[in-house]
Design a protein around this motif. Structure first.
Motif: not given
Lengths: 576, 576
Positions: B65-71, B114-119, B435-442, B528-533
């Protein structure tokens, strides 16, 4: 072309050296690689123009000369003028498996001058690449090619009426900025830790590919010259003290001239005073009161900065004993240890730093003097009178003080280099060239915590070893950062004196061994001491893998800061 | 074991994601790798004890769980307690080709928590490794494991009556020091550029091998905790913002508390005042008068630091328009831009810095205030009276000022984190957990030269994009070094609000795109933005080669700051 002489192909003796890895086994194989090398030469000539592929005996011999004995032979010198030519030259080297060793200005005195770390390398002399590519007064930076020297940049800034200062080493105005930084050299101002104040490298790999580091890898990124880390892994460190690539551009940060500058000089009369002084200086650095690299030199160092060996007074005997040295320093009015540093800021900031410096050094030094531009000008004009006013004899010291004062303001000087002529019987010439003049100089430079105890240990250990081997222990201790010091130990001798080369190297080896036994590592290596890399285990395997990635043909600077020898010529990968 | 669920083996949907490289093609192959993964699980349990191999649904869900949607889905969490266990765990991962993603404390809020960059990565949770391994008051350093948090170190120093300060981020006392430094995070004191003030890494490669960097690779070297560059290539940079190894130890330099400390706060009333202020601050940083990271926040940032969204006053409409914002800031007495920083030194040094700050900011700011500990204590007790004395209303601002004041002295606080609850309808709880409180933060955080023009461009560009997408542009601009600034742009929202996750991500994507178009690179990436590399060409090839050397099985943190996807599971190299 037939006068070109590739030692590792023509000469079986080359096989003995540590520097010849994949020496060909058979006559046929040897002939084959020799042919390849000759083909490479022809291609280099076509890319660089023949006049930039040097094969005359005299320049090759000069290039293979250092301030100590070296066996390395240089078959040719390439002098590219542009990054593109470096790329082409390295592609050819990789293709034909010919080892190439880059040098910027070749002024790496005491560590091997411009001589490669291995025998048989073609020298890639980058001194023609001397363009200043970018300059920004407000943000305080300059981007340069490897041939740009500190003297050149200093003159450039003057010509622009820039308020920016460079940080200069005490070596020579002719030293390359990039070359020194790649070796992680240091200077005297707040930007004294050179590698700590650069960014945005452009690198040519042995494959001829171009890499850029930090934000510079993003075309047009405004952060390129100002932000060091970039995005993703930071690669700058990999290309210092390594043989992974040829750095063809670097951005140097420059400090703005402060409103006011004052130098300080102090001394103590006994060796035992050193530890307390080092501890005091560390505290002043850690608190931010002292912002620059502080240098503390011993009596031998000072004397060698003022004059040559006192042949007459000693009746020609060497080394100068501590007792004799003591008499000199009392007579000539300097200390067992002698320090210098700069105070930078507004008048009030400098005044407060002065107060704090006085407070910390009180009871630890026997004299603490401050000097600014006005006072120095005055002293120069009225050095006799000055002595009456300040009770400090500048008349003799002025010659030593002036270049030091300048270095604290980033003004390059070749004056400190004159001490390489210490043991010569004739005075230093107008144009200093320690290689040509057969000055003997070996530098050994351990790094340690900036603590009095470590300074004391380094000083006494190295003094004992050098005196035992018949050399004067010239030491300078630099607080390079808030927490670390580097002790530069000079073994200075006359290469004309029979047997001295061997004695100096034996002294160096023992010194290095004793330092290692106590855990002190060198901050930098000479071409004669690359074995100190002491890389093994996973660390060595990792470096080897990086090397394979950066230089699959293993042609770039073999033996330079290298974990384990990488196969080069004669390796089955080359020439296929 | 059969409840363990490895998405990339069990689930075809995983194949769609960018994060699943070598997904098995056939049912048979799938079964085989699943079996391997299960075997790895059994071996991890035997090495770590079963209670440290977590497979329960709830903690796995929480970790993903992050502060934005993750798959991303996490099949298991490993909790090693020692470096040796990390080595064993990674050997097993490499052997069976199971991807593993290390996190220190997992508090990487705004960038993926604490979410990994990959599934499908097994989480390597290093929080149990929380030992302080070495500490030196005189030299000012501490060596820690990755689980050591800034709060823990702060408490440790207090308990030792140490005079050393840490540098804390404005995130939370629970943040890992190493985790933040590996991301190249920053704080508020003179040691604010975290990666600039560390050395001596211990690293475990994916092969289970141990590396040490700098002087630390020499056993017993006294320079290990104080000298950054070591001997030979400097490797530290390779292990920040990368997936080349797991850092299991790092030495942090700590600043000694100054004799005197004073915070300063300033504000300006118009957006147009910003450029001149940034230029003035840069000059003060470059001259060494300001020695720490200076933070300048806009009005939205300040309001979010003081309270939640004014739902009542706005009648529930979003976003808060610039006009509405203007009214708030006039009523609540803060500026369009609001700056803070610290002055460190003796009383005289601080007084002189104060004078210079006043001189530089004169005419550019509408208010400049100084605050020391005595004044702050006084203000807390007599905030009403204080207003009369200082003509500055601290009563409301005090809550915002106190944690900021603390941060300037390196005292961690979770107060700034409360602004993640900005758009929530209920007040922040006692224990903050966005994370737990479903705050949105990017967070989007471009880096630029510390010049007014760039600050202005970043501010107006990002304000426009955020407002257009219905979010308040909370901006803070930090002069992270003498020459560079980082603008942290927060997209703050309520994940409970339907569609907000998607709208926020769309806003983020557009913002990132517009910044890239102008050449601004992020100083750091979220998962979510590793493509910016945006790595390609020789740079990418070089990184890939290093990756292969460090992680031949390609199991470590796939997708994290990565040039090009590295083959992992299903790759022919694994499981053979």
């Amino acid at each position: 072309m037939d006068r070109i002489w590739f030692p590792r192909y023509n000469d079986d003796s080359a096989v003995r050296g540590r520097s010849v890895p994949g020496a060909p086994a058979s006559r046929v194989a040897k002939k084959k690689v020799l042919m390849l090398a000759q083909t490479a030469m022809l291609q280099w000539e076509s890319v660089l123009e023949p006049e930039n592929v040097i094969t005359e005996r005299e320049p090759l011999r000069a290039a293979a000369t250092a301030t100590f004995h070296v066996d390395q032979r240089i078959p040719a010198i390439l002098r590219p003028a542009t990054r593109e030519q470096v790329q082409q030259a390295l592609r050819i080297a990789s293709k034909f498996g010919v080892p190439v060793y880059p040098v910027s200005s070749g002024k790496n005195w005491g560590y091997g001058s411009g001589t490669p770390a291995s025998d048989g390398c073609v020298l890639l002399d980058l001194s023609r690449m001397n363009r200043i590519l970018d300059f920004n007064e407000d943000l305080g930076y300059v981007s340069v090619e490897p041939g740009v020297t500190q003297g050149q940049l200093f003159a450039f800034l003057r010509s622009r009426n820039s308020r920016l200062w460079i940080d200069a080493t005490g070596s020579s105005p002719e030293c390359s900025l990039i070359g020194n930084t790649i070796e992680r050299g240091f200077g005297h101002t707040p930007y004294g830790d050179h590698f700590g104040n650069v960014c945005g490298f452009e690198i040519v790999l042995a494959t001829g590919e171009k890499l850029e580091t930090g934000a510079a890898r993003f075309p047009g990124s405004p952060a390129a010259p100002v932000y060091r880390w970039g995005l993703g892994p930071s690669l700058d460190g990999l290309f210092t003290q390594s043989n992974f690539g040829v750095v063809t551009r670097m951005t140097f940060w420059l400090m703005p001239a402060p409103e006011y500058f004052q130098a300080f000089f102090f001394r103590c009369d006994e060796d035992e005073d050193l530890p307390a002084i080092i501890d005091a200086l560390r505290r002043l650095r850690m608190s931010g009161t002292l912002r620059s690299a502080i240098h503390v030199g011993n009596d031998y160092k000072v004397l060698a900065g003022m004059q040559q060996y006192p042949w007459k007074e000693t009746g020609g005997s060497t080394p100068l004993t501590p007792d004799q040295m003591g008499a000199f320093r009392r007579r000539m009015n300097f200390g067992a240890w002698n320090g210098s540093g700069g105070l930078y800021g507004t008048r009030a900031q400098v005044a407060e730093a002065r107060r704090l410096l006085r407070r910390e050094l009180a009871g630890k030094v026997s004299r603490l003097q401050f000097l600014d531009g006005r006072r120095l000008a005055l002293a120069s004009r009225f050095s006799g009178l000055f002595r009456l006013i300040s009770r400090w004899d500048l008349s003799r010291a002025l010659e030593l003080v002036r270049p030091l004062y300048g270095l604290l303001k980033g003004q390059p000087s070749d004056r400190p280099l004159a001490s390489a002529y210490w043991r010569k019987r004739t005075p230093p010439p107008e144009q200093l060239d320690p290689d040509r003049d057969r000055c003997g100089l070996l530098w050994c430079s351990p790094v340690a915590p900036a603590e009095g105890g470590h300074a004391q240990t380094l000083a006494s250990l190295s003094s004992q070893v050098l005196l035992r081997h018949g050399f004067e222990p010239m030491l300078s201790i630099t607080l390079i950062t808030e927490r670390a010091l580097i002790c530069v130990i000079s073994i200075t001798y006359d290469r004309e004196s029979p047997g001295e080369d061997e004695r100096a190297m034996a002294c160096y080896a023992e010194l290095q061994k004793e330092l290692s036994a106590k855990g002190y590592i060198p901050y930098r290596l000479g071409i004669q001491s690359m074995g100190e890399m002491d890389a093994h285990g996973p660390y060595a395997r990792f470096l080897e893998a990086v090397k394979r990635a950066a230089d699959p043909a293993g042609i770039l600077a073999p033996g330079r800061y290298e974990a384990v020898r990488v196969q080069t010529v004669g390796d089955s990968r080359t020439g296929s």
